[in-house]
Design an enzyme around this catalytic site. Structure first.
Site, short mmCIF file in Angstrom:
data_model
loop_
_atom_site.label_atom_id
_atom_site.label_comp_id
_atom_site.label_asym_id
_atom_site.label_seq_id
_atom_site.Cartn_x
_atom_site.Cartn_y
_atom_site.Cartn_z
N ARG A 232 44.65 41.66 40.27
CA ARG A 232 45.48 42.88 40.67
C ARG A 232 45.45 43.93 39.43
O ARG A 232 45.49 43.11 38.33
CB ARG A 232 46.94 42.33 40.93
CG ARG A 232 47.25 42.07 42.46
CD ARG A 232 47.15 43.42 43.37
NE ARG A 232 47.18 42.82 44.93
CZ ARG A 232 46.30 42.27 45.68
NH1 ARG A 232 45.28 42.13 45.09
NH2 ARG A 232 46.46 42.09 46.75
N ASP B 124 37.51 45.00 39.86
CA ASP B 124 37.54 45.30 41.24
C ASP B 124 38.85 45.88 41.67
O ASP B 124 39.13 46.28 42.91
CB ASP B 124 37.23 43.86 42.10
CG ASP B 124 37.13 44.12 43.37
OD1 ASP B 124 36.36 44.93 43.73
OD2 ASP B 124 37.76 43.30 44.31
N GLU C 166 44.90 52.15 41.63
CA GLU C 166 44.04 52.32 42.46
C GLU C 166 44.51 53.06 44.00
O GLU C 166 43.70 53.58 44.71
CB GLU C 166 43.26 51.13 42.96
CG GLU C 166 44.25 50.03 43.59
CD GLU C 166 43.61 48.62 43.53
OE1 GLU C 166 43.11 48.26 42.76
OE2 GLU C 166 43.60 47.97 44.88
N HIS D 83 38.05 47.50 44.96
CA HIS D 83 39.00 46.35 45.88
C HIS D 83 38.21 45.54 46.87
O HIS D 83 38.56 45.36 47.92
CB HIS D 83 40.22 46.86 46.02
CG HIS D 83 41.21 45.72 46.28
ND1 HIS D 83 42.68 45.87 45.63
CD2 HIS D 83 41.39 44.37 46.63
CE1 HIS D 83 43.14 44.59 45.81
NE2 HIS D 83 42.57 43.92 46.28
P1 NAD Z 1 46.97 31.08 44.78
O1 NAD Z 1 48.26 31.46 44.97
O2 NAD Z 1 46.09 30.07 45.36
O3 NAD Z 1 46.64 30.75 43.10
C1 NAD Z 1 47.10 31.68 42.15
C2 NAD Z 1 47.28 30.88 40.88
O4 NAD Z 1 47.94 31.43 40.09
C3 NAD Z 1 48.35 29.56 41.43
O5 NAD Z 1 47.75 28.39 40.89
C4 NAD Z 1 49.35 30.11 40.42
O6 NAD Z 1 50.27 28.84 39.82
C5 NAD Z 1 49.09 30.88 39.37
N1 NAD Z 1 49.92 31.72 38.68
C6 NAD Z 1 50.66 32.59 38.96
N2 NAD Z 1 51.31 33.27 38.10
C7 NAD Z 1 50.67 32.79 36.91
C8 NAD Z 1 50.79 33.12 35.53
N3 NAD Z 1 51.71 34.36 35.19
N4 NAD Z 1 50.09 32.68 34.45
C9 NAD Z 1 49.19 31.63 34.92
N5 NAD Z 1 48.83 31.38 36.32
C10 NAD Z 1 49.60 31.79 37.25
O7 NAD Z 1 46.21 32.59 44.99
P2 NAD Z 1 44.61 32.91 45.48
O8 NAD Z 1 44.51 32.80 46.86
O9 NAD Z 1 43.81 32.08 44.37
O10 NAD Z 1 44.50 34.65 44.99
C11 NAD Z 1 44.59 35.09 43.58
C12 NAD Z 1 44.80 36.36 43.58
O11 NAD Z 1 43.73 37.23 44.02
C13 NAD Z 1 45.82 37.22 44.57
O12 NAD Z 1 47.40 36.93 44.37
C14 NAD Z 1 45.42 38.59 44.57
O13 NAD Z 1 46.31 39.21 43.77
C15 NAD Z 1 43.89 38.42 44.47
N6 NAD Z 1 42.89 38.55 45.36
C16 NAD Z 1 42.03 39.55 45.35
C17 NAD Z 1 41.36 40.08 46.54
C18 NAD Z 1 40.17 41.14 46.30
O14 NAD Z 1 39.55 41.65 47.10
N7 NAD Z 1 40.06 41.71 44.97
C19 NAD Z 1 41.44 39.45 47.54
C20 NAD Z 1 42.41 38.41 47.94
C21 NAD Z 1 43.12 38.20 46.72
#
Ligand code: NAD
Length: 330
Positions: A235, A259, A264, A296
Protein backbone atom coordinates in the site's frame (compact mmCIF):
# COMPACT_ATOMS: atom_id res chain seq x y z
CA UNK A 1 -31.76 -13.89 -4.96
CA UNK A 2 -30.62 -10.67 -6.67
CA UNK A 3 -27.10 -9.27 -6.29
CA UNK A 4 -25.92 -5.91 -7.64
CA UNK A 5 -22.26 -5.93 -8.68
CA UNK A 6 -20.78 -2.41 -8.57
CA UNK A 7 -17.55 -1.39 -10.25
CA UNK A 8 -17.82 -4.20 -12.79
CA UNK A 9 -15.08 -4.26 -15.42
CA UNK A 10 -15.54 -6.03 -18.77
CA UNK A 11 -12.99 -8.66 -17.77
CA UNK A 12 -15.11 -9.66 -14.75
CA UNK A 13 -18.38 -10.29 -16.57
CA UNK A 14 -17.69 -13.75 -17.96
CA UNK A 15 -16.79 -15.17 -14.53
CA UNK A 16 -19.78 -13.43 -12.92
CA UNK A 17 -22.26 -14.75 -15.50
CA UNK A 18 -20.89 -18.29 -15.15
CA UNK A 19 -21.23 -18.04 -11.34
CA UNK A 20 -24.78 -16.63 -11.63
CA UNK A 21 -25.85 -19.53 -13.82
CA UNK A 22 -24.24 -22.14 -11.60
CA UNK A 23 -25.72 -20.67 -8.39
CA UNK A 24 -29.08 -19.72 -9.92
CA UNK A 25 -28.72 -16.12 -8.69
CA UNK A 26 -29.53 -12.98 -10.69
CA UNK A 27 -26.43 -10.77 -10.94
CA UNK A 28 -26.77 -7.25 -12.37
CA UNK A 29 -23.75 -5.18 -13.39
CA UNK A 30 -23.02 -1.53 -12.75
CA UNK A 31 -19.80 -0.02 -14.09
CA UNK A 32 -19.33 2.65 -11.43
CA UNK A 33 -18.50 2.41 -7.71
CA UNK A 34 -21.08 2.46 -4.90
CA UNK A 35 -21.49 6.20 -4.16
CA UNK A 36 -24.17 8.64 -3.03
CA UNK A 37 -25.09 8.98 -6.73
CA UNK A 38 -25.47 5.23 -7.40
CA UNK A 39 -26.72 3.84 -4.06
CA UNK A 40 -30.41 3.99 -5.02
CA UNK A 41 -29.78 1.41 -7.73
CA UNK A 42 -29.73 -1.06 -4.82
CA UNK A 43 -33.51 -0.82 -4.33
CA UNK A 44 -34.99 -4.29 -4.75
CA UNK A 45 -31.67 -6.15 -4.38
CA UNK A 46 -30.78 -8.67 -1.64
CA UNK A 47 -27.02 -8.21 -1.63
CA UNK A 48 -24.15 -6.17 -3.04
CA UNK A 49 -20.57 -6.67 -4.12
CA UNK A 50 -18.18 -3.77 -4.70
CA UNK A 51 -14.74 -3.03 -6.07
CA UNK A 52 -14.16 0.28 -4.30
CA UNK A 53 -10.79 1.96 -4.67
CA UNK A 54 -11.51 5.36 -3.08
CA UNK A 55 -12.57 5.93 0.54
CA UNK A 56 -16.19 4.81 1.07
CA UNK A 57 -18.53 7.73 1.89
CA UNK A 58 -19.52 7.57 5.61
CA UNK A 59 -23.12 8.45 4.79
CA UNK A 60 -23.59 5.29 2.72
CA UNK A 61 -23.58 2.75 5.57
CA UNK A 62 -26.91 3.95 6.95
CA UNK A 63 -28.48 4.30 3.50
CA UNK A 64 -27.43 0.78 2.44
CA UNK A 65 -28.67 -0.69 5.76
CA UNK A 66 -32.01 1.13 5.44
CA UNK A 67 -32.55 -0.66 2.12
CA UNK A 68 -32.61 -3.96 4.06
CA UNK A 69 -29.16 -5.00 2.83
CA UNK A 70 -26.98 -6.75 5.41
CA UNK A 71 -23.54 -6.70 3.84
CA UNK A 72 -21.01 -5.20 1.44
CA UNK A 73 -18.79 -7.81 -0.23
CA UNK A 74 -15.63 -6.08 -1.44
CA UNK A 75 -13.83 -7.83 -4.31
CA UNK A 76 -10.29 -7.21 -3.09
CA UNK A 77 -8.06 -8.29 -0.22
CA UNK A 78 -7.67 -4.71 1.03
CA UNK A 79 -10.61 -3.21 2.92
CA UNK A 80 -8.99 -0.01 4.19
CA UNK A 81 -11.53 2.03 2.15
CA UNK A 82 -14.24 1.05 4.66
CA UNK A 83 -14.82 2.33 8.21
CA UNK A 84 -15.44 -1.03 9.88
CA UNK A 85 -16.78 0.45 13.15
CA UNK A 86 -19.30 2.57 11.29
CA UNK A 87 -20.38 -0.41 9.20
CA UNK A 88 -20.85 -2.51 12.37
CA UNK A 89 -22.86 0.30 14.01
CA UNK A 90 -25.28 0.08 11.09
CA UNK A 91 -25.40 -3.73 11.17
CA UNK A 92 -23.51 -4.16 7.91
CA UNK A 93 -21.09 -7.05 7.39
CA UNK A 94 -18.03 -6.07 5.38
CA UNK A 95 -16.20 -8.94 3.70
CA UNK A 96 -13.12 -9.16 1.52
CA UNK A 97 -11.49 -11.84 -0.61
CA UNK A 98 -8.38 -12.41 1.49
CA UNK A 99 -6.51 -14.82 -0.74
CA UNK A 100 -7.48 -14.86 -4.39
CA UNK A 101 -4.04 -15.49 -5.82
CA UNK A 102 -1.07 -14.40 -3.71
CA UNK A 103 1.14 -15.74 -6.51
CA UNK A 104 -0.16 -13.01 -8.82
CA UNK A 105 1.20 -10.23 -6.58
CA UNK A 106 4.34 -12.14 -5.61
CA UNK A 107 5.24 -12.81 -9.25
CA UNK A 108 4.73 -9.12 -10.06
CA UNK A 109 6.92 -8.08 -7.12
CA UNK A 110 9.64 -10.39 -8.42
CA UNK A 111 9.19 -9.04 -11.97
CA UNK A 112 9.41 -5.46 -10.69
CA UNK A 113 12.50 -6.31 -8.62
CA UNK A 114 14.18 -7.90 -11.63
CA UNK A 115 13.24 -4.93 -13.83
CA UNK A 116 14.84 -2.38 -11.52
CA UNK A 117 18.01 -4.34 -10.81
CA UNK A 118 18.44 -5.22 -14.52
CA UNK A 119 17.63 -1.64 -15.71
CA UNK A 120 15.15 -2.99 -18.25
CA UNK A 121 13.34 0.32 -18.61
CA UNK A 122 16.55 2.28 -19.25
CA UNK A 123 17.73 -0.39 -21.70
CA UNK A 124 14.44 -0.26 -23.64
CA UNK A 125 14.52 3.55 -23.78
CA UNK A 126 18.05 3.44 -25.20
CA UNK A 127 17.12 0.79 -27.77
CA UNK A 128 14.12 2.86 -28.90
CA UNK A 129 16.57 5.74 -29.47
CA UNK A 130 18.77 3.28 -31.43
CA UNK A 131 21.53 3.59 -28.82
CA UNK A 132 22.79 0.03 -28.63
CA UNK A 133 25.90 0.73 -26.54
CA UNK A 134 26.91 -0.97 -23.30
CA UNK A 135 27.87 1.41 -20.51
CA UNK A 136 27.85 1.86 -16.77
CA UNK A 137 24.38 3.44 -16.60
CA UNK A 138 22.83 0.11 -17.56
CA UNK A 139 25.19 -2.39 -15.98
CA UNK A 140 23.12 -4.65 -13.72
CA UNK A 141 23.27 -6.58 -10.50
CA UNK A 142 22.48 -10.27 -10.20
CA UNK A 143 19.79 -11.38 -7.78
CA UNK A 144 22.00 -14.17 -6.44
CA UNK A 145 24.49 -11.56 -5.22
CA UNK A 146 21.87 -9.69 -3.21
CA UNK A 147 20.37 -9.81 0.27
CA UNK A 148 16.63 -9.32 -0.07
CA UNK A 149 14.43 -8.20 2.83
CA UNK A 150 10.79 -9.20 2.85
CA UNK A 151 8.76 -6.92 5.13
CA UNK A 152 5.56 -8.78 5.99
CA UNK A 153 5.97 -12.50 5.42
CA UNK A 154 2.31 -13.51 5.10
CA UNK A 155 0.74 -15.05 1.99
CA UNK A 156 2.29 -12.75 -0.63
CA UNK A 157 5.56 -11.93 1.12
CA UNK A 158 6.40 -15.57 1.78
CA UNK A 159 5.82 -16.58 -1.87
CA UNK A 160 7.95 -13.61 -3.00
CA UNK A 161 10.69 -14.71 -0.61
CA UNK A 162 10.52 -18.32 -1.80
CA UNK A 163 10.81 -17.30 -5.47
CA UNK A 164 13.72 -14.95 -4.80
CA UNK A 165 15.44 -17.64 -2.76
CA UNK A 166 15.12 -19.78 -5.90
CA UNK A 167 17.05 -17.08 -7.79
CA UNK A 168 19.83 -17.58 -5.26
CA UNK A 169 19.30 -14.41 -3.22
CA UNK A 170 19.92 -14.44 0.52
CA UNK A 171 16.42 -13.76 1.86
CA UNK A 172 15.83 -12.15 5.25
CA UNK A 173 12.50 -11.15 6.71
CA UNK A 174 10.70 -9.07 9.29
CA UNK A 175 7.17 -9.62 10.54
CA UNK A 176 5.30 -8.89 13.75
CA UNK A 177 4.27 -12.55 13.67
CA UNK A 178 7.00 -14.67 12.04
CA UNK A 179 5.76 -17.48 9.82
CA UNK A 180 7.20 -20.93 10.69
CA UNK A 181 6.94 -22.21 7.10
CA UNK A 182 8.89 -19.21 5.77
CA UNK A 183 11.87 -20.14 7.93
CA UNK A 184 12.65 -22.81 5.32
CA UNK A 185 13.89 -20.12 2.92
CA UNK A 186 14.37 -16.90 4.91
CA UNK A 187 16.00 -15.78 8.13
CA UNK A 188 14.08 -13.47 10.43
CA UNK A 189 15.61 -10.48 12.15
CA UNK A 190 14.15 -9.17 15.40
CA UNK A 191 13.73 -5.57 14.31
CA UNK A 192 12.75 -3.59 11.25
CA UNK A 193 15.93 -1.54 11.58
CA UNK A 194 18.09 -4.65 11.47
CA UNK A 195 16.39 -6.08 8.40
CA UNK A 196 16.62 -2.86 6.37
CA UNK A 197 20.23 -2.28 7.49
CA UNK A 198 21.32 -5.60 5.91
CA UNK A 199 19.24 -5.43 2.72
CA UNK A 200 20.27 -4.67 -0.87
CA UNK A 201 16.63 -4.89 -1.96
CA UNK A 202 13.51 -4.44 0.18
CA UNK A 203 10.10 -5.75 -0.86
CA UNK A 204 7.10 -4.55 1.18
CA UNK A 205 4.19 -6.95 1.79
CA UNK A 206 2.21 -5.85 4.85
CA UNK A 207 -1.23 -4.26 5.11
CA UNK A 208 -1.49 -0.51 5.70
CA UNK A 209 -2.47 0.21 9.30
CA UNK A 210 -2.40 3.29 11.55
CA UNK A 211 0.84 1.90 13.03
CA UNK A 212 2.80 1.54 9.81
CA UNK A 213 1.66 4.63 7.89
CA UNK A 214 4.89 6.26 6.62
CA UNK A 215 6.95 3.50 8.28
CA UNK A 216 9.32 4.03 5.33
CA UNK A 217 10.26 7.60 6.22
CA UNK A 218 13.46 9.68 6.16
CA UNK A 219 14.69 8.06 9.42
CA UNK A 220 14.30 4.53 8.07
CA UNK A 221 15.84 5.37 4.68
CA UNK A 222 18.85 6.81 6.55
CA UNK A 223 19.43 3.39 8.16
CA UNK A 224 19.54 1.54 4.81
CA UNK A 225 22.57 0.66 2.69
CA UNK A 226 23.52 3.20 0.04
CA UNK A 227 22.09 2.15 -3.31
CA UNK A 228 19.27 0.00 -1.90
CA UNK A 229 16.35 -1.02 -4.16
CA UNK A 230 12.73 -0.66 -2.95
CA UNK A 231 9.71 -2.59 -4.23
CA UNK A 232 6.26 -1.67 -2.90
CA UNK A 233 3.32 -3.79 -4.05
CA UNK A 234 1.53 -3.42 -0.69
CA UNK A 235 0.00 0.00 0.00
CA UNK A 236 1.30 3.44 -0.94
CA UNK A 237 0.71 4.94 2.51
CA UNK A 238 3.41 2.72 4.03
CA UNK A 239 6.00 4.85 2.20
CA UNK A 240 6.48 8.60 2.68
CA UNK A 241 6.84 9.36 -1.04
CA UNK A 242 8.58 12.71 -0.55
CA UNK A 243 11.17 11.04 1.70
CA UNK A 244 11.61 8.35 -0.97
CA UNK A 245 12.22 11.03 -3.62
CA UNK A 246 14.85 12.64 -1.37
CA UNK A 247 16.47 9.23 -0.88
CA UNK A 248 16.49 8.65 -4.67
CA UNK A 249 18.01 12.10 -5.24
CA UNK A 250 20.77 11.49 -2.71
CA UNK A 251 21.57 8.02 -4.11
CA UNK A 252 20.56 6.29 -0.87
CA UNK A 253 17.92 4.48 -2.92
CA UNK A 254 19.16 3.30 -6.34
CA UNK A 255 15.71 2.65 -7.80
CA UNK A 256 12.14 1.93 -6.73
CA UNK A 257 9.25 -0.04 -8.18
CA UNK A 258 5.92 1.28 -6.92
CA UNK A 259 2.75 -0.60 -7.75
CA UNK A 260 0.96 1.47 -5.13
CA UNK A 261 1.18 5.17 -4.38
CA UNK A 262 -0.16 6.97 -1.32
CA UNK A 263 -2.41 9.32 -3.35
CA UNK A 264 -3.32 6.88 -6.11
CA UNK A 265 -7.11 6.89 -5.59
CA UNK A 266 -7.98 9.68 -8.08
CA UNK A 267 -5.85 8.09 -10.80
CA UNK A 268 -5.61 4.27 -10.55
CA UNK A 269 -7.18 2.52 -12.44
CA UNK A 270 -8.49 5.33 -14.66
CA UNK A 271 -7.69 6.61 -18.14
CA UNK A 272 -5.96 10.00 -17.87
CA UNK A 273 -4.66 10.19 -21.46
CA UNK A 274 -6.86 13.22 -22.18
CA UNK A 275 -6.92 14.65 -18.67
CA UNK A 276 -4.46 16.65 -16.67
CA UNK A 277 -2.71 14.98 -13.73
CA UNK A 278 -2.58 17.60 -10.99
CA UNK A 279 -0.52 15.54 -8.57
CA UNK A 280 3.03 16.84 -9.06
CA UNK A 281 4.56 14.07 -6.96
CA UNK A 282 2.94 11.39 -9.12
CA UNK A 283 4.14 13.20 -12.25
CA UNK A 284 7.67 13.28 -10.89
CA UNK A 285 7.59 9.57 -10.03
CA UNK A 286 6.36 8.70 -13.54
CA UNK A 287 8.97 10.89 -15.23
CA UNK A 288 11.96 9.43 -13.37
CA UNK A 289 14.13 6.73 -14.93
CA UNK A 290 14.91 5.30 -11.51
CA UNK A 291 11.25 4.73 -10.59
CA UNK A 292 8.92 2.21 -12.15
CA UNK A 293 5.32 3.19 -11.39
CA UNK A 294 2.44 0.84 -12.13
CA UNK A 295 -1.26 1.30 -11.62
CA UNK A 296 -1.89 -1.09 -8.67
CA UNK A 297 -1.87 -3.92 -11.15
CA UNK A 298 0.18 -6.60 -9.40
CA UNK A 299 -2.94 -8.68 -8.69
CA UNK A 300 -4.23 -8.49 -12.27
CA UNK A 301 -4.11 -12.02 -13.71
CA UNK A 302 -6.87 -14.15 -15.21
CA UNK A 303 -6.79 -16.51 -12.23
CA UNK A 304 -6.99 -13.68 -9.70
CA UNK A 305 -9.90 -11.91 -11.44
CA UNK A 306 -11.95 -15.12 -11.55
CA UNK A 307 -11.25 -15.83 -7.87
CA UNK A 308 -12.11 -12.23 -6.88
CA UNK A 309 -15.45 -12.26 -8.71
CA UNK A 310 -16.43 -15.65 -7.29
CA UNK A 311 -15.17 -14.70 -3.81
CA UNK A 312 -17.22 -11.49 -3.70
CA UNK A 313 -20.38 -13.13 -5.01
CA UNK A 314 -20.02 -16.14 -2.67
CA UNK A 315 -19.72 -13.88 0.39
CA UNK A 316 -22.72 -11.79 -0.68
CA UNK A 317 -24.83 -14.96 -1.10
CA UNK A 318 -23.53 -16.48 2.15
CA UNK A 319 -24.71 -13.50 4.21
CA UNK A 320 -28.18 -13.61 2.66
CA UNK A 321 -28.45 -17.35 3.36
CA UNK A 322 -26.76 -17.64 6.76
CA UNK A 323 -26.56 -14.14 8.28
CA UNK A 324 -22.75 -14.10 8.21
CA UNK A 325 -19.82 -15.19 6.06
CA UNK A 326 -16.40 -16.74 6.41
CA UNK A 327 -14.58 -13.70 5.00
CA UNK A 328 -16.23 -11.14 7.27
CA UNK A 329 -13.71 -8.48 8.40
CA UNK A 330 -15.78 -6.50 10.97
P1 NAD B 1 -1.15 -11.37 4.91
O1 NAD B 1 -2.11 -10.92 5.96
O2 NAD B 1 -1.12 -12.81 4.52
O3 NAD B 1 0.34 -10.96 5.33
C1 NAD B 1 0.66 -9.72 5.84
C2 NAD B 1 1.79 -9.92 6.84
O4 NAD B 1 2.20 -8.63 7.29
C3 NAD B 1 1.35 -10.70 8.09
O5 NAD B 1 2.24 -11.78 8.29
C4 NAD B 1 1.44 -9.67 9.21
O6 NAD B 1 1.83 -10.24 10.46
C5 NAD B 1 2.48 -8.71 8.67
N1 NAD B 1 2.42 -7.38 9.26
C6 NAD B 1 1.34 -6.61 9.51
N2 NAD B 1 1.69 -5.42 10.03
C7 NAD B 1 3.04 -5.44 10.10
C8 NAD B 1 4.01 -4.52 10.56
N3 NAD B 1 3.65 -3.33 11.03
N4 NAD B 1 5.30 -4.87 10.51
C9 NAD B 1 5.66 -6.08 10.02
N5 NAD B 1 4.81 -7.00 9.58
C10 NAD B 1 3.51 -6.69 9.62
O7 NAD B 1 -1.45 -10.44 3.65
P2 NAD B 1 -1.10 -10.73 2.12
O8 NAD B 1 -2.23 -11.48 1.50
O9 NAD B 1 0.27 -11.29 2.03
O10 NAD B 1 -1.15 -9.25 1.53
C11 NAD B 1 -0.18 -8.27 1.92
C12 NAD B 1 -0.60 -6.92 1.37
O11 NAD B 1 -0.46 -6.89 -0.04
C13 NAD B 1 -2.10 -6.58 1.56
O12 NAD B 1 -2.35 -6.10 2.86
C14 NAD B 1 -2.34 -5.53 0.51
O13 NAD B 1 -2.07 -4.26 1.07
C15 NAD B 1 -1.29 -5.84 -0.55
N6 NAD B 1 -1.89 -6.27 -1.82
C16 NAD B 1 -1.56 -5.62 -2.95
C17 NAD B 1 -2.10 -6.00 -4.17
C18 NAD B 1 -1.70 -5.33 -5.47
O14 NAD B 1 -2.30 -5.60 -6.51
N7 NAD B 1 -0.68 -4.49 -5.47
C19 NAD B 1 -3.03 -7.03 -4.21
C20 NAD B 1 -3.36 -7.69 -3.02
C21 NAD B 1 -2.78 -7.31 -1.82
Amino acid sequence: MKILMYGTREDEKEAALAWAQKENVKVTFNDGPLTMETVDLLDGYDAVTTSQTAQFDDRLYEIVANKGIKQIAQRSAGFDMFDLDLATQHGLIISNVPSYSPNAIAEYAVTAAMNIIRNTEKIQRKVREHDFTWNKTIISKEMRSMTVAIIGTGRIGSITGRILNGFGAKVIGYDLYPNEDAKAFLTYTDTLEEVVRQADLISIHMPLTKDNTYMFNADLFAKMKDGVYIVNTARGGIVDTKALLDALNSGKVAAAALDTYENEAPYFPKDFRDKEIEDKVLLELIAREDVQVSQHIAFYTETAVMNLVEGGLNSAKEVVETGSCENRVN
